[in-house]
Design a protein around this motif. Structure first.
Motif, PDB file in Angstrom:
ATOM      1  N   LEU A  83      17.471 -11.300 -14.091  1.00  0.00           N
ATOM      2  CA  LEU A  83      18.098 -10.196 -14.795  1.00  0.00           C
ATOM      3  C   LEU A  83      18.439  -9.170 -13.813  1.00  0.00           C
ATOM      4  CD1 LEU A  83      15.589 -10.002 -17.840  1.00  0.00           C
ATOM      5  CD2 LEU A  83      17.869 -11.007 -17.845  1.00  0.00           C
ATOM      6  N   VAL A  84      19.783  -8.957 -13.854  1.00  0.00           N
ATOM      7  CA  VAL A  84      20.341  -7.918 -12.665  1.00  0.00           C
ATOM      8  C   VAL A  84      20.553  -6.690 -13.361  1.00  0.00           C
ATOM      9  CG1 VAL A  84      22.060  -7.463 -11.066  1.00  0.00           C
ATOM     10  CG2 VAL A  84      21.151  -9.625 -11.427  1.00  0.00           C
ATOM     11  N   GLN A  85      20.097  -5.383 -13.164  1.00  0.00           N
ATOM     12  CA  GLN A  85      20.223  -4.179 -13.649  1.00  0.00           C
ATOM     13  C   GLN A  85      21.119  -3.314 -12.979  1.00  0.00           C
ATOM     14  OE1 GLN A  85      15.650  -3.815 -14.933  1.00  0.00           O
ATOM     15  NE2 GLN A  85      16.632  -2.045 -15.178  1.00  0.00           N
ATOM     16  N   SER A  86      21.896  -2.443 -13.913  1.00  0.00           N
ATOM     17  CA  SER A  86      22.708  -1.415 -13.279  1.00  0.00           C
ATOM     18  C   SER A  86      22.587  -0.071 -14.081  1.00  0.00           C
ATOM     19  CB  SER A  86      23.969  -1.937 -13.165  1.00  0.00           C
ATOM     20  OG  SER A  86      24.743  -2.096 -14.202  1.00  0.00           O
ATOM     21  N   GLY A  87      22.869   0.908 -13.700  1.00  0.00           N
ATOM     22  CA  GLY A  87      23.072   2.389 -14.604  1.00  0.00           C
ATOM     23  C   GLY A  87      21.586   3.179 -14.137  1.00  0.00           C
ATOM     24  N   GLY A  88      21.384   4.026 -14.785  1.00  0.00           N
ATOM     25  CA  GLY A  88      20.486   4.900 -14.234  1.00  0.00           C
ATOM     26  C   GLY A  88      20.632   6.204 -13.447  1.00  0.00           C
ATOM     27  N   GLY A  89      19.894   7.036 -13.013  1.00  0.00           N
ATOM     28  CA  GLY A  89      20.403   8.081 -12.160  1.00  0.00           C
ATOM     29  C   GLY A  89      19.689   9.298 -12.517  1.00  0.00           C
ATOM     30  N   LEU A  90      20.011  10.477 -12.132  1.00  0.00           N
ATOM     31  CA  LEU A  90      19.740  11.842 -12.253  1.00  0.00           C
ATOM     32  C   LEU A  90      20.566  12.531 -13.609  1.00  0.00           C
ATOM     33  CD1 LEU A  90      18.281  14.275 -12.091  1.00  0.00           C
ATOM     34  CD2 LEU A  90      19.660  14.814 -10.021  1.00  0.00           C
ATOM     35  N   VAL A  91      19.977  12.937 -14.477  1.00  0.00           N
ATOM     36  CA  VAL A  91      20.867  13.575 -15.640  1.00  0.00           C
ATOM     37  C   VAL A  91      19.836  14.808 -16.099  1.00  0.00           C
ATOM     38  CG1 VAL A  91      19.635  12.259 -17.496  1.00  0.00           C
ATOM     39  CG2 VAL A  91      21.875  13.218 -17.741  1.00  0.00           C
ATOM     40  N   GLN A  92      20.766  15.781 -16.596  1.00  0.00           N
ATOM     41  CA  GLN A  92      20.193  17.132 -17.054  1.00  0.00           C
ATOM     42  C   GLN A  92      19.656  16.828 -18.338  1.00  0.00           C
ATOM     43  OE1 GLN A  92      22.976  20.321 -16.892  1.00  0.00           O
ATOM     44  NE2 GLN A  92      22.609  20.641 -14.696  1.00  0.00           N
ATOM     45  N   PRO A  93      18.628  17.630 -18.909  1.00  0.00           N
ATOM     46  CA  PRO A  93      17.841  17.602 -20.265  1.00  0.00           C
ATOM     47  C   PRO A  93      19.205  17.552 -21.333  1.00  0.00           C
ATOM     48  CG  PRO A  93      16.611  18.644 -18.763  1.00  0.00           C
ATOM     49  CD  PRO A  93      17.818  18.367 -18.038  1.00  0.00           C
ATOM     50  N   GLY A  94      19.254  16.590 -22.018  1.00  0.00           N
ATOM     51  CA  GLY A  94      20.197  16.680 -23.099  1.00  0.00           C
ATOM     52  C   GLY A  94      21.534  15.838 -22.810  1.00  0.00           C
ATOM     53  N   GLY A  95      21.487  15.288 -21.702  1.00  0.00           N
ATOM     54  CA  GLY A  95      22.705  14.546 -21.202  1.00  0.00           C
ATOM     55  C   GLY A  95      22.321  13.131 -21.564  1.00  0.00           C
ATOM     56  N   SER A  96      23.328  12.067 -21.212  1.00  0.00           N
ATOM     57  CA  SER A  96      23.226  10.761 -21.475  1.00  0.00           C
ATOM     58  C   SER A  96      23.472   9.872 -20.486  1.00  0.00           C
ATOM     59  CB  SER A  96      24.463  10.394 -22.412  1.00  0.00           C
ATOM     60  OG  SER A  96      24.594  11.123 -23.776  1.00  0.00           O
ATOM     61  N   LEU A  97      22.699   8.632 -20.562  1.00  0.00           N
ATOM     62  CA  LEU A  97      22.860   7.589 -19.565  1.00  0.00           C
ATOM     63  C   LEU A  97      23.168   6.185 -20.269  1.00  0.00           C
ATOM     64  CD1 LEU A  97      20.339   8.329 -16.793  1.00  0.00           C
ATOM     65  CD2 LEU A  97      22.795   8.494 -16.552  1.00  0.00           C
ATOM     66  N   ASN A  98      23.721   5.251 -19.498  1.00  0.00           N
ATOM     67  CA  ASN A  98      23.763   4.047 -20.196  1.00  0.00           C
ATOM     68  C   ASN A  98      23.193   2.929 -18.928  1.00  0.00           C
ATOM     69  OD1 ASN A  98      25.512   1.315 -20.454  1.00  0.00           O
ATOM     70  ND2 ASN A  98      25.258   2.463 -22.293  1.00  0.00           N
ATOM     71  N   LEU A  99      22.179   2.335 -19.458  1.00  0.00           N
ATOM     72  CA  LEU A  99      21.771   1.145 -18.679  1.00  0.00           C
ATOM     73  C   LEU A  99      22.455  -0.278 -19.037  1.00  0.00           C
ATOM     74  CD1 LEU A  99      18.181   2.075 -18.639  1.00  0.00           C
ATOM     75  CD2 LEU A  99      19.737   2.831 -16.934  1.00  0.00           C
ATOM     76  N   SER A 100      22.559  -1.199 -18.198  1.00  0.00           N
ATOM     77  CA  SER A 100      22.938  -2.559 -18.358  1.00  0.00           C
ATOM     78  C   SER A 100      22.056  -3.394 -17.686  1.00  0.00           C
ATOM     79  CB  SER A 100      24.464  -2.573 -17.894  1.00  0.00           C
ATOM     80  OG  SER A 100      24.587  -2.474 -16.600  1.00  0.00           O
ATOM     81  N   CYS A 101      22.044  -4.796 -18.241  1.00  0.00           N
ATOM     82  CA  CYS A 101      21.023  -5.743 -17.742  1.00  0.00           C
ATOM     83  C   CYS A 101      21.828  -7.194 -18.053  1.00  0.00           C
ATOM     84  CB  CYS A 101      19.705  -5.762 -18.718  1.00  0.00           C
ATOM     85  SG  CYS A 101      18.679  -7.008 -18.148  1.00  0.00           S
ATOM     86  N   THR A 102      22.290  -7.746 -17.010  1.00  0.00           N
ATOM     87  CA  THR A 102      23.056  -8.990 -17.263  1.00  0.00           C
ATOM     88  C   THR A 102      21.947 -10.165 -16.596  1.00  0.00           C
ATOM     89  OG1 THR A 102      24.855  -8.127 -16.661  1.00  0.00           O
ATOM     90  CG2 THR A 102      24.925 -10.230 -16.333  1.00  0.00           C
ATOM     91  N   ALA A 103      22.095 -11.365 -17.711  1.00  0.00           N
ATOM     92  CA  ALA A 103      21.351 -12.307 -16.967  1.00  0.00           C
ATOM     93  C   ALA A 103      22.098 -13.204 -16.109  1.00  0.00           C
ATOM     94  CB  ALA A 103      21.111 -13.185 -18.290  1.00  0.00           C
ATOM     95  N   SER A 104      21.331 -13.753 -14.952  1.00  0.00           N
ATOM     96  CA  SER A 104      21.964 -14.658 -14.105  1.00  0.00           C
ATOM     97  C   SER A 104      21.469 -15.873 -13.866  1.00  0.00           C
ATOM     98  CB  SER A 104      22.027 -13.841 -12.642  1.00  0.00           C
ATOM     99  OG  SER A 104      22.741 -14.805 -11.814  1.00  0.00           O
ATOM    100  N   GLY A 105      22.154 -16.972 -13.991  1.00  0.00           N
ATOM    101  CA  GLY A 105      21.491 -18.223 -14.060  1.00  0.00           C
ATOM    102  C   GLY A 105      21.065 -18.951 -15.547  1.00  0.00           C
ATOM    103  N   PHE A 106      21.079 -18.080 -16.523  1.00  0.00           N
ATOM    104  CA  PHE A 106      20.668 -18.513 -17.676  1.00  0.00           C
ATOM    105  C   PHE A 106      21.499 -17.774 -18.708  1.00  0.00           C
ATOM    106  CE2 PHE A 106      17.734 -15.124 -19.493  1.00  0.00           C
ATOM    107  CZ  PHE A 106      17.557 -14.903 -18.221  1.00  0.00           C
ATOM    108  N   THR A 107      21.472 -18.287 -20.053  1.00  0.00           N
ATOM    109  CA  THR A 107      22.252 -17.562 -21.055  1.00  0.00           C
ATOM    110  C   THR A 107      21.036 -16.944 -22.143  1.00  0.00           C
ATOM    111  OG1 THR A 107      23.754 -19.276 -20.952  1.00  0.00           O
ATOM    112  CG2 THR A 107      23.794 -17.801 -22.819  1.00  0.00           C
ATOM    113  N   LEU A 110      18.826  13.069 -23.641  1.00  0.00           N
ATOM    114  CA  LEU A 110      17.542  12.675 -22.818  1.00  0.00           C
ATOM    115  C   LEU A 110      16.599  14.053 -22.620  1.00  0.00           C
ATOM    116  CD1 LEU A 110      19.514  10.309 -20.393  1.00  0.00           C
ATOM    117  CD2 LEU A 110      17.058   9.884 -21.598  1.00  0.00           C
ATOM    118  N   GLU A 111      15.566  13.604 -22.480  1.00  0.00           N
ATOM    119  CA  GLU A 111      14.495  14.764 -22.505  1.00  0.00           C
ATOM    120  C   GLU A 111      13.574  14.465 -21.168  1.00  0.00           C
ATOM    121  OE1 GLU A 111      11.928  13.982 -26.083  1.00  0.00           O
ATOM    122  OE2 GLU A 111      13.555  14.700 -27.269  1.00  0.00           O
ATOM    123  N   PRO A 112      12.946  15.518 -20.703  1.00  0.00           N
ATOM    124  CA  PRO A 112      12.081  15.303 -19.430  1.00  0.00           C
ATOM    125  C   PRO A 112      11.193  14.174 -19.378  1.00  0.00           C
ATOM    126  CG  PRO A 112      12.694  17.247 -19.622  1.00  0.00           C
ATOM    127  CD  PRO A 112      13.247  16.793 -20.828  1.00  0.00           C
TER     128      PRO A 112
END
Length: 128
Positions: free
Chosen positions: A4-28, A87-89
């Motif tokens: 499973l290969v992830q992307s996204g994340g990082g630094l955000v201020q409280p109240g902000g938004s982030l999106n994470l993704s996760c892609t399967a490799s080698g299987f469905t 998002l919250e601390p």
């Protein structure tokens, strides 16, 4: 290689938004798998945040994220997502996607199942 290969994340201020993704490799990520997101803050155990049943899209959310986080999947891309809003601390942690075959989304998120695959993890920092 099956992973499973992830992307996204990082630094955000409280109240902000982030999106994470996760892609399967080698299987469905077909109807056999429940997939989801876990998080682990320093000094704490890994907890289930949100999981989805790939068969019927039934979802599970931890109480702490209900109404703020949304899990979804795109079968055509073999990918799941976690949209995190207001998002919250306290949401700061390492986030890991996971997949488990032949179980429900609730069993996966409650870790009442053997995890077949883990993502490598991505850090989410919530700070002003």
């Amino acid at each position: 290689q099956l992973q499973l290969v992830q992307s996204g994340g990082g630094l955000v201020q409280p109240g902000g938004s982030l999106n994470l993704s996760c892609t399967a490799s080698g299987f469905t990520l077909d109807d056999y798998y429940a997939v989801g997101w876990f998080r682990q803050a320093p000094g704490k155990g890994r907890e289930g945040v949100s999981c989805i049943n790939s068969g019927d899209d039934t979802t599970f959310y931890a109480d702490s994220v209900k109404g703020r986080f949304t899990i979804s999947r795109d079968k055509t891309k073999n990918t799941i997502y976690l949209q995190m809003n207001s998002l919250e601390p306290e949401d700061a942690a390492g986030y890991y996607c996971a997949a488990s075959g032949g179980v429900t989304e609730s069993r996966l998120c409650r870790r009442n199942a053997v995890i077949d695959y883990w993502g490598h993890g991505t850090q989410v920092t919530v700070s002003s």
